[in-house]
Design a protein around this motif. Structure first.
Motif, short mmCIF file in Angstrom:
data_model
loop_
_atom_site.label_atom_id
_atom_site.label_comp_id
_atom_site.label_asym_id
_atom_site.label_seq_id
_atom_site.Cartn_x
_atom_site.Cartn_y
_atom_site.Cartn_z
N THR A 70 -1.84 -2.56 8.08
CA THR A 70 -0.83 -1.55 8.37
C THR A 70 0.56 -1.97 7.90
N THR A 71 0.90 -3.23 8.06
CA THR A 71 2.22 -3.70 7.66
C THR A 71 2.41 -3.73 6.15
N SER A 72 1.34 -3.53 5.39
CA SER A 72 1.46 -3.53 3.93
C SER A 72 1.91 -2.17 3.40
N ILE A 73 1.95 -1.15 4.26
CA ILE A 73 2.34 0.19 3.82
C ILE A 73 3.86 0.23 3.65
N THR A 74 4.30 0.42 2.43
CA THR A 74 5.74 0.41 2.12
C THR A 74 6.28 1.79 1.74
N LYS A 75 5.40 2.67 1.26
CA LYS A 75 5.83 4.00 0.84
C LYS A 75 4.79 5.03 1.26
N ILE A 76 5.28 6.21 1.66
CA ILE A 76 4.42 7.35 1.97
C ILE A 76 4.94 8.54 1.16
N PHE A 77 4.03 9.21 0.48
CA PHE A 77 4.38 10.36 -0.35
C PHE A 77 3.72 11.61 0.24
N VAL A 78 4.54 12.59 0.58
CA VAL A 78 4.03 13.83 1.17
C VAL A 78 4.09 14.92 0.11
N SER A 79 2.97 15.59 -0.10
CA SER A 79 2.90 16.62 -1.14
C SER A 79 3.57 17.91 -0.70
N HIS A 80 3.29 18.37 0.50
CA HIS A 80 3.90 19.59 1.02
C HIS A 80 3.76 19.58 2.54
N LEU A 81 4.35 20.56 3.18
CA LEU A 81 4.48 20.53 4.64
C LEU A 81 3.42 21.35 5.36
N HIS A 82 2.25 21.50 4.79
CA HIS A 82 1.13 22.11 5.51
C HIS A 82 0.51 21.08 6.45
N ASP A 115 -2.47 20.09 7.43
CA ASP A 115 -3.58 19.19 7.10
C ASP A 115 -3.14 18.05 6.19
N HIS A 116 -1.89 18.08 5.74
CA HIS A 116 -1.33 16.99 4.93
C HIS A 116 -0.21 16.26 5.67
N LEU A 117 0.13 16.72 6.88
CA LEU A 117 1.36 16.26 7.52
C LEU A 117 1.23 15.85 8.98
N TYR A 118 0.29 16.43 9.72
CA TYR A 118 0.27 16.26 11.17
C TYR A 118 -0.04 14.83 11.62
N GLY A 119 -0.49 13.99 10.72
CA GLY A 119 -0.71 12.59 11.09
C GLY A 119 0.42 11.68 10.69
N LEU A 120 1.51 12.24 10.14
CA LEU A 120 2.58 11.41 9.60
C LEU A 120 3.34 10.66 10.69
N VAL A 121 3.81 11.36 11.71
CA VAL A 121 4.61 10.70 12.74
C VAL A 121 3.79 9.65 13.50
N PRO A 122 2.54 9.94 13.92
CA PRO A 122 1.75 8.86 14.53
C PRO A 122 1.55 7.66 13.61
N THR A 176 0.84 -1.19 0.00
CA THR A 176 0.00 0.00 0.00
C THR A 176 0.87 1.24 0.00
N PHE A 177 0.50 2.23 -0.81
CA PHE A 177 1.14 3.54 -0.81
C PHE A 177 0.19 4.53 -0.17
N LEU A 178 0.72 5.39 0.70
CA LEU A 178 -0.06 6.48 1.28
C LEU A 178 0.37 7.80 0.67
N PHE A 179 -0.60 8.65 0.36
CA PHE A 179 -0.32 9.99 -0.14
C PHE A 179 -0.86 10.99 0.86
N ASP A 180 0.07 11.65 1.55
CA ASP A 180 -0.22 12.58 2.64
C ASP A 180 -0.79 11.84 3.84
N ALA A 181 -0.67 12.48 4.99
CA ALA A 181 -1.14 11.87 6.23
C ALA A 181 -1.62 12.98 7.16
N GLY A 182 -2.84 13.43 6.93
CA GLY A 182 -3.42 14.46 7.77
C GLY A 182 -3.71 13.93 9.16
N GLU A 183 -4.04 14.84 10.05
CA GLU A 183 -4.34 14.47 11.43
C GLU A 183 -5.47 13.44 11.48
#
Length: 532
Positions: free
Chosen positions: A158-170, A172-179, A138-145
């Motif tokens: 969850t273990t199938s997620i191999t790549k995450i692509f972040v569009s920009h550092l705002h 609503d697209h980023l605050y859920g990335l670290v969790p 699975t690929f994720l594109f952005d990770a909002g809260e």
């Protein structure tokens, strides 16, 4: 005796507070929270979801804790007018919705919308997050809260997620990335020593750490490490490669244009050894001469590539497959590219496209046998368009002799916030089966508002789909004040006006899932009837 009476009084007060009256934001009227053991439905329009919260008694940890809660999310949707051709390909990604049809089991190329909201989350839409499910990875594109919680509700492993692509550092697209990163790490930790989950972990051996790749603009590495360091969190069961796409117009961020920052080190590009984590590696990817970042470009299947060992690929199930096999799982490679979007000054923003390799075709097995080839590895080569010798070695069978059907590679394009789509990004989207386009603004807002806010409207999304020959345009990134049923319907109408019936237009909602059939979308009348 007095202490026991005090605990009893506290317990009764808590139970009374549970049954107090509250004001619901959806209907703006008073509603009584039901007593313990009952349930109420929080209904939403067909564009979102409805949730039911069931209050029940839990085991009594102490006399002051006598209740708990459980949230059950359900979808409520119905087709919009004009969506009949695309409707058979839309389904729910919720884990509780276990359809038994073949459509529900198709996991080769599936787009799951986990977050479709704008800058602020609402009761029924979180910030941006889109998943591409590829049958084992699975690929994720952005990770909002809230992304991690959405994953818990969905059927995505969850273990199938191999790549995450972040569009920009705002945010609503980023605050859920670290969790989300920590959630992926915990999932791998729990399955690390379980040989039964080897396939889910990309064929990793028990005890072997998995690797997560994260792509995005400069500053992403520093952000991840800073959040982990300041929150005292550790990454110790997962290898993480953060690949920053460098060389863009806005890579130095908004700080470089401020007079006070001149002469100081740039926080987006600088290194801070005091916050770096051993298992998190920073890498860089340069753009090519066409101003495109090529993230992955697998070599076309040929006899030459097979001689290099391309055939020696396995997903942990004991079968060796070609790299374009749709059942390859985490070993399946695809064409992944990125290009810049024009969002706001100083905000480096990317759009991404993912296109599969030329998929194997279908051969006439009886004819192949008659030509002297028994079922085996040679069938896979013929399906990929390669000639093979007969089993007796006296002749050769060519693909055009046995191929009865070929398939077009599928492609999706994920476009984040933007006010303008540059030419390089537009060319990458050409002929996409599905393009995700924001609809933050309305056509009535005018061009000046697009330039000022750095967001676009549904009309331009529809026109973009028409100009680039996209089969489906999925609208998302609905703002906090633009999620009402009538507004979303108006956005769909705007997109259709700009599209002039060249594409299918859909309004995405959280937990909506669109599966793209093998060979891509073809909405001719014959194929629509056949798929139904």
């Amino acid at each position: 005796m007095r202490a026991s009476q005090t605990l009893s009084i506290i317990s009764k007060r808590i139970q009374n507070q549970v049954q107090r009256k509250i004001i619901t934001s959806s209907c703006h009227s008073a509603a009584t929270l039901p007593p313990i053991g009952s349930r109420f439905l929080d209904r939403h329009s067909k564009y979102g979801m409805k949730s039911s919260i069931e209050f029940r008694k839990c085991h009594q940890l102490s006399q002051t804790r006598t209740y708990g809660s459980r949230t059950v999310v359900e979808l409520e949707e119905e087709p919009l007018h004009g969506m009949e051709p695309i409707q058979p390909y839309i389904r729910s990604s919720l884990a509780t919705h276990g359809e038994d049809s073949e459509k529900a089991m198709d996991m080769e190329f599936v787009v799951s919308f986990l977050g479709t909201g704008g800058g602020a989350p609402t009761r029924h839409r979180i910030g941006s997050c889109t998943a591409l499910r590829l049958g084992g990875q699975t690929f994720l594109f952005d990770a909002g809260e809230g992304t991690q919680r959405q994953l818990e509700f969905s059927r995505i492993i969850t273990t199938s997620i191999t790549k995450i692509f972040v569009s920009h550092l705002h945010g609503d697209h980023l605050y859920g990335l670290v969790p989300t990163i920590l959630g992926i790490m915990v999932a791998h930790k729990l399955s690390m020593n379980d040989p039964r989950k080897k396939m889910r972990r990309g064929g990793k051996e028990p005890g072997e750490k998995a690797t997560l790749e994260i792509y995005g603009p400069p500053g992403l590495f520093n952000y991840i490490n800073m959040v982990l360091t300041l929150s005292c969190a550790k990454v110790n069961y997962l290898n993480i490669n953060v690949i920053e796409l460098v060389g863009g117009r806005e890579e130095r961020g908004p700080m470089s244009s401020r007079p006070r920052q001149r002469g100081r080190r740039n926080i987006f590009l600088s290194h801070y050894p005091e916050i770096e984590t051993p298992l998190i590696t920073r890498k860089y990817l340069e753009q090519n001469e066409d101003n495109v970042w090529v993230i992955d470009a697998p070599e076309q299947i040929s006899h030459k590539s097979l001689e290099k060992g391309a055939r020696n690929v396995s997903n942990g199930d004991g079968f060796h497959r070609l790299p374009n096999d749709v059942n390859l799982g985490a070993g399946r490679r695809l064409h992944i590219k990125a290009a810049q979007l024009d969002h706001l000054a100083g905000v480096q923003t990317f759009g991404y496209t993912v296109e599969e390799q030329q998929p194997p075709g279908t051969i006439d097995m009886e004819k192949t046998k008659a030509l002297g080839i028994r079922p085996g590895k040679k069938y896979g080569l013929l399906k990929c368009g390669l000639s093979v010798p007969t089993d007796d070695g006296l002749g050769e069978v060519h693909p055009d002799q046995v191929l009865i059907k070929s398939f077009r590679p599928r492609k999706v394009a994920i476009l984040a916030d933007h006010r303008l789509i540059p030419r390089q990004m537009a060319l990458l989207c050409k002929g996409a089966d599905l393009v995700v386009h924001e609809s933050t603004l309305s056509k009535s807002d005018g061009i000046d508002k697009i330039k000022m806010r750095g967001h676009n409207n549904a009309f331009n999304g529809g026109m973009f789909g028409k100009d680039l020959g996209c089969k489906v345009v999925a609208l998302n990134h609905f703002g906090k004040v633009s999620t009402a049923k009538d507004y979303v319907g108006a956005m769909v109408d705007e997109a259709r006006e700009g599209n002039q019936n060249a594409s299918q237009i859909i309004a995405s909602y959280d937990f909506m899932e669109v599966f793209i059939p093998r060979g891509g979308f073809d909405f001719s009348d014959n194929d629509i009837e056949k798929d139904k």
